[in-house]
Design a protein around this motif. Structure first.
Motif, short mmCIF file in Angstrom:
data_model
loop_
_atom_site.label_atom_id
_atom_site.label_comp_id
_atom_site.label_asym_id
_atom_site.label_seq_id
_atom_site.Cartn_x
_atom_site.Cartn_y
_atom_site.Cartn_z
N VAL A 70 -68.18 -28.73 29.73
CA VAL A 70 -68.50 -29.03 28.33
C VAL A 70 -68.86 -30.50 28.17
N TYR A 123 -65.78 -29.44 20.63
CA TYR A 123 -66.19 -28.12 21.13
C TYR A 123 -65.12 -27.13 20.71
N LEU A 180 -70.68 -26.68 19.99
CA LEU A 180 -70.48 -28.06 20.40
C LEU A 180 -71.28 -28.95 19.46
#
Length: 213
Positions: A70, A123, A180
């Motif tokens: 991420v 996120y 995100l």
């Protein structure tokens, strides 16, 4: 009088970027298990959280491959949104700080900003049902950096155009698993209290710029 051709330009925009990452179900199942196990082992630190659990800021050390995945995407977005003073693409060396948040019923985050960072973001691992039911609250809210705007004088009015709708108030992002987003670290923001009965789980981060970049 003939209709005037008025030149209108929205000055001083605030960039906020959002993307839905693929493979969210598998990634989020792993992240949720990891974060909730950590919550069982370590007490919350106190930061902007009003209730809930806030991990230490070293999730890059204990979060494993999914956290790294991420953050790698997020750093790429931050790089795309950053230019030098001439408007040319820049490639800073990002200094990353990251942590996890778990909010249960009644938990939220008070209004704050992130000193010492350039870009910040979140996120969503689990929205606790917020995406399907707006009554559950838990929205991420960004406050208008222009201040009270026309509400100082005439609260019944706003600036014309789409970018004037939130003047003097704020904009919200509703949590959704796999979402995100990034925003400037100086932007005041808060998390509205979550009113569901499950858990709202997120990964948050700051990107500073390394000296000499």
């Amino acid at each position: 009088m003939a209709r005037l051709d008025i030149a209108v330009k929205g000055l001083f925009p605030t960039l906020v970027a959002a993307v839905e990452l693929p493979d969210a179900d598998a990634r989020n199942a792993e992240l949720a298990g990891l974060i909730l196990r950590r919550r069982e082992q370590f007490p919350s630190i106190q930061a902007s959280n009003a209730g809930g659990w806030h991990s230490d800021r070293s999730i890059t050390e204990w979060g494993g491959a999914r956290v790294a995945e991420v953050l790698q995407v997020a750093r790429g977005i931050a790089t795309q949104l950053t230019a030098d003073r001439n408007g040319e693409p820049a490639h800073p060396e990002w200094v990353t700080q990251a942590w996890a948040n778990v909010n249960g019923p009644g938990d939220g985050n008070i209004c704050h900003y992130h000193p010492g960072a350039c870009w910040s973001g979140t996120y969503y691992v689990d929205d606790g049902g917020c995406a399907a039911d707006p009554l559950l609250g838990g929205e991420f809210e960004m406050l208008d950096p222009r201040g009270p705007g026309p509400g100082m004088y005439a609260p019944q009015f706003k600036f014309a155009g789409e970018d004037g709708r939130s003047v003097g108030s704020g904009e919200t992002i509703r949590p959704k698993p796999g979402l995100l987003f990034l925003f400037p670290s100086w932007l005041f923001h808060q998390v509205r209290p979550y009113r569901g009965s499950a858990l709202r789980i997120s990964l948050a981060f700051n990107f500073g710029i390394a000296a000499g970049s």
